[in-house]
Design an enzyme around this catalytic site. Structure first.
Site, PDB file in Angstrom:
ATOM      1  N   ASN A   9       3.125  40.033   0.404  1.00 52.42           N
ATOM      2  CA  ASN A   9       1.689  39.861   0.628  1.00 52.42           C
ATOM      3  C   ASN A   9       1.099  41.231   0.992  1.00 52.42           C
ATOM      4  OD1 ASN A   9      -0.799  39.510   2.038  1.00 52.42           O
ATOM      5  ND2 ASN A   9      -0.329  37.339   2.285  1.00 52.42           N
ATOM      6  N   ASP A  11      -2.173  41.925   1.494  1.00 56.55           N
ATOM      7  CA  ASP A  11      -3.509  41.852   2.111  1.00 56.55           C
ATOM      8  C   ASP A  11      -3.738  42.977   3.136  1.00 56.55           C
ATOM      9  OD1 ASP A  11      -3.958  39.499   0.751  1.00 56.55           O
ATOM     10  OD2 ASP A  11      -3.680  38.193   2.491  1.00 56.55           O
ATOM     11  N   HIS A  12      -2.678  43.269   3.914  1.00 58.73           N
ATOM     12  CA  HIS A  12      -2.880  44.217   5.016  1.00 58.73           C
ATOM     13  C   HIS A  12      -3.062  45.654   4.547  1.00 58.73           C
ATOM     14  CE1 HIS A  12      -2.014  40.746   7.378  1.00 58.73           C
ATOM     15  NE2 HIS A  12      -2.342  41.410   8.462  1.00 58.73           N
ATOM     16  N   ARG A  20     -12.181  51.627   6.640  1.00 65.89           N
ATOM     17  CA  ARG A  20     -13.025  52.791   6.361  1.00 65.89           C
ATOM     18  C   ARG A  20     -13.888  52.624   5.111  1.00 65.89           C
ATOM     19  NH1 ARG A  20     -11.551  57.506   9.197  1.00 65.89           N
ATOM     20  NH2 ARG A  20     -13.220  58.512   8.045  1.00 65.89           N
ATOM     21  N   HIS A  45      -4.698  36.958  -0.608  1.00 66.01           N
ATOM     22  CA  HIS A  45      -5.568  35.893  -0.114  1.00 66.01           C
ATOM     23  C   HIS A  45      -7.013  36.359  -0.283  1.00 66.01           C
ATOM     24  CE1 HIS A  45      -6.512  33.065   3.560  1.00 66.01           C
ATOM     25  NE2 HIS A  45      -7.306  32.839   2.525  1.00 66.01           N
ATOM     26  N   ARG A  47     -10.213  35.739   0.819  1.00 66.03           N
ATOM     27  CA  ARG A  47     -10.879  34.968   1.882  1.00 66.03           C
ATOM     28  C   ARG A  47     -12.370  34.874   1.619  1.00 66.03           C
ATOM     29  NH1 ARG A  47      -7.575  34.451   6.873  1.00 66.03           N
ATOM     30  NH2 ARG A  47      -9.447  33.534   7.731  1.00 66.03           N
ATOM     31  N   ARG A  51     -12.594  39.772   4.023  1.00 67.68           N
ATOM     32  CA  ARG A  51     -12.277  40.783   5.036  1.00 67.68           C
ATOM     33  C   ARG A  51     -11.230  41.789   4.559  1.00 67.68           C
ATOM     34  NH1 ARG A  51      -9.140  37.198   9.547  1.00 67.68           N
ATOM     35  NH2 ARG A  51     -11.105  36.083   9.512  1.00 67.68           N
ATOM     36  N   HIS A  52     -10.446  41.400   3.537  1.00 71.13           N
ATOM     37  CA  HIS A  52      -9.497  42.396   3.010  1.00 71.13           C
ATOM     38  C   HIS A  52      -9.552  42.439   1.476  1.00 71.13           C
ATOM     39  CE1 HIS A  52      -7.082  38.752   3.195  1.00 71.13           C
ATOM     40  NE2 HIS A  52      -6.826  38.868   4.493  1.00 71.13           N
ATOM     41  N   GLU A  72      -3.810  33.004  -2.740  1.00 73.67           N
ATOM     42  CA  GLU A  72      -4.131  32.040  -1.682  1.00 73.67           C
ATOM     43  C   GLU A  72      -5.641  31.884  -1.586  1.00 73.67           C
ATOM     44  OE1 GLU A  72      -2.648  33.519   1.990  1.00 73.67           O
ATOM     45  OE2 GLU A  72      -0.606  33.690   1.266  1.00 73.67           O
ATOM     46  N   THR A 102      -5.674  35.232  11.608  1.00 74.78           N
ATOM     47  CA  THR A 102      -4.861  34.937  10.431  1.00 74.78           C
ATOM     48  C   THR A 102      -4.768  33.416  10.313  1.00 74.78           C
ATOM     49  OG1 THR A 102      -2.695  35.276   9.391  1.00 74.78           O
ATOM     50  CG2 THR A 102      -2.706  35.094  11.786  1.00 74.78           C
ATOM     51  N   THR A 103      -4.196  32.926   9.215  1.00 82.55           N
ATOM     52  CA  THR A 103      -4.120  31.484   9.004  1.00 82.55           C
ATOM     53  C   THR A 103      -3.273  30.849  10.109  1.00 82.55           C
ATOM     54  OG1 THR A 103      -4.043  32.115   6.685  1.00 82.55           O
ATOM     55  CG2 THR A 103      -3.765  29.784   7.176  1.00 82.55           C
ATOM     56  N   GLU A 153       4.250  25.292   0.684  1.00 76.36           N
ATOM     57  CA  GLU A 153       4.703  26.445   1.456  1.00 76.36           C
ATOM     58  C   GLU A 153       4.697  26.009   2.912  1.00 76.36           C
ATOM     59  OE1 GLU A 153       2.986  30.298   0.657  1.00 76.36           O
ATOM     60  OE2 GLU A 153       3.526  31.016   2.668  1.00 76.36           O
ATOM     61  N   HIS A 216       4.750  32.960   6.942  1.00 79.32           N
ATOM     62  CA  HIS A 216       3.903  33.240   8.098  1.00 79.32           C
ATOM     63  C   HIS A 216       4.727  33.700   9.296  1.00 79.32           C
ATOM     64  CE1 HIS A 216      -0.212  33.319   9.491  1.00 79.32           C
ATOM     65  NE2 HIS A 216       0.355  33.354  10.658  1.00 79.32           N
ATOM     66  N   GLY A 217       4.505  34.928   9.669  1.00 77.26           N
ATOM     67  CA  GLY A 217       5.190  35.492  10.836  1.00 77.26           C
ATOM     68  C   GLY A 217       6.646  35.844  10.580  1.00 77.26           C
ATOM     69  N   GLY A 238       4.042  39.337   4.654  1.00 74.23           N
ATOM     70  CA  GLY A 238       3.062  40.404   4.554  1.00 74.23           C
ATOM     71  C   GLY A 238       3.048  41.355   5.727  1.00 74.23           C
ATOM     72  N   GLN A 239       2.623  40.834   6.880  1.00 71.50           N
ATOM     73  CA  GLN A 239       2.335  41.707   8.010  1.00 71.50           C
ATOM     74  C   GLN A 239       3.521  42.591   8.389  1.00 71.50           C
ATOM     75  OE1 GLN A 239       3.156  41.822  11.454  1.00 71.50           O
ATOM     76  NE2 GLN A 239       1.494  43.207  11.999  1.00 71.50           N
TER      77      GLN A 239
HETATM   78  N1  PXP Z   1       1.789  32.606   3.457  1.00 66.64           N
HETATM   79  C1  PXP Z   1       0.503  32.236   3.678  1.00 66.64           C
HETATM   80  C2  PXP Z   1       0.023  30.989   3.044  1.00 66.64           C
HETATM   81  C3  PXP Z   1      -0.368  33.034   4.456  1.00 66.64           C
HETATM   82  O1  PXP Z   1      -1.637  32.648   4.659  1.00 66.64           O
HETATM   83  C4  PXP Z   1       0.125  34.235   4.990  1.00 66.64           C
HETATM   84  C5  PXP Z   1      -0.779  35.118   5.794  1.00 66.64           C
HETATM   85  O2  PXP Z   1      -1.775  35.618   4.988  1.00 66.64           O
HETATM   86  C6  PXP Z   1       1.453  34.590   4.710  1.00 66.64           C
HETATM   87  C7  PXP Z   1       2.268  33.751   3.968  1.00 66.64           C
HETATM   88  C8  PXP Z   1       2.040  35.880   5.199  1.00 66.64           C
HETATM   89  O3  PXP Z   1       2.115  35.863   6.580  1.00 66.64           O
HETATM   90  P1  PXP Z   1       2.512  37.190   7.356  1.00 66.64           P
HETATM   91  O4  PXP Z   1       1.448  38.196   7.052  1.00 66.64           O
HETATM   92  O5  PXP Z   1       2.536  36.757   8.775  1.00 66.64           O
HETATM   93  O6  PXP Z   1       3.838  37.621   6.828  1.00 66.64           O
END
Ligand code: PXP
Length: 263
Positions: A9, A11-12, A20, A45, A47, A51-52, A72, A102-103, A153, A216-217, A238-239
């Site tokens: 992911n 997004d970040h 910026r 994602h 959104r 935001r990203h 997403e 975040t979600t 998921e 997630h996480g 992602g993160q």
């Molecule tokens: N899966 C879904 C559906 C998410 O919404 C996210 C966060 O955007 C992730 C996975 C990835 O989560 P993380 O950034 O915590 O790894």
């Protein structure tokens, strides 16, 4: 053959760029580096508050990616029609709140059943397979199947939060989470329960013909727990990857996660 797909992911990367509002870091560069260092899929994602990821990012990534793109999105009329037009490899429906960082949880598959059912039908009409981001419970698996999804998921946030609380030297812990006050023995029990819920949900989903992803996480410290669950065939992360890339570069961060998610 590796039976686990790594969805990276990115997004970040766009979060940093949006800080910026310049094209740096370049999201297409992130796509290229992730693809060439072990990502099996790119997850983004779009959104509602943009935001990203921006519309133009989603379009460029879907047009130019050589690996599948998992887009997403929330159940929102405008977003769904953009997704249908963009034709990603798959859409993952997620709950979305403007104020959240975040979600925070899975879709309310019971309370929002009819909206989900019609979003799934709209995406299917555009020939886009659908995954539902859901909390790990047997009931949610049954309902997801009934709503027409081909994949779920599993939201691993509860597991990841508890893991972080018990291993706080390994990961930044969100001190606002109420469980942080609990004694370690109770946290350990809750962690085991959260892992068991993921295992049971994955087994049930698989048994009724749903494909199973998780996310997630997840990070370099806790991902091994997901690797023990045979029914899970895809992880979206992602993160932690983008955070590590600040220190080691994205190529190495993806390679390292790929090593941990190969079985
Ligand atoms: N899966 C879904 C559906 C998410 O919404 C996210 C966060 O955007 C992730 C996975 C990835 O989560 P993380 O950034 O915590 O790894």
């Amino acid at each position: 053959m590796n039976k686990m797909k790594l969805g990276v992911n990115i997004d970040h990367v766009a979060v940093l760029r949006e800080a910026r509002r310049v094209n740096d870091p370049d999201i297409m560069h992130a796509l290229y580096v992730a693809t060439n260092n072990g990502a099996d899929q790119i997850t983004i994602h779009l959104r509602e508050d943009r935001r990203h990821i921006q519309d133009v990012d989603a379009r460029d990534i879907i047009t130019h990616s050589s690996i599948p793109v998992n887009l997403e999105c929330a159940i929102d009329k405008e977003i769904l029609s953009i997704v249908c037009e963009l034709q990603p490899h798959r859409a993952t429906l997620v709950p979305e709140k403007r104020q959240e960082v975040t979600t925070e949880g899975g879709l309310d598959v019971f309370g929002s059943a009819e909206q989900i059912r019609s979003a799934v039908a709209q995406l299917h009409a555009a020939s886009i397979p659908v995954s539902l981001f859901v909390d790990p419970s047997i009931e949610a698996m049954k309902k997801s199947k009934e709503l027409g999804a081909e994949m779920v998921e599993l939201h691993t946030g509860t597991f990841a939060n508890l893991f972080a609380m018990l291993n706080s030297s390994l990961a930044y812990t969100n001190h606002s989470v109420k469980e942080f006050e609990l004694p370690r023995s109770e946290l350990t029990q809750k962690l085991e329960q959260s892992l068991q819920a993921i295992k049971d949900a994955a087994a049930h989903a698989h048994s009724i013909g749903l494909e199973v992803a998780a996310g997630h996480g997840l990070n370099y410290h806790n991902v091994s727990y997901m690797m023990e669950i045979d029914e899970i065939i895809e992880l979206n992360i992602g993160q932690s990857i983008v955070a590590r890339s600040v220190f080691s570069g994205l190529a190495e961060a993806v390679q390292e996660m790929k090593k941990l998610t190969t079985r």
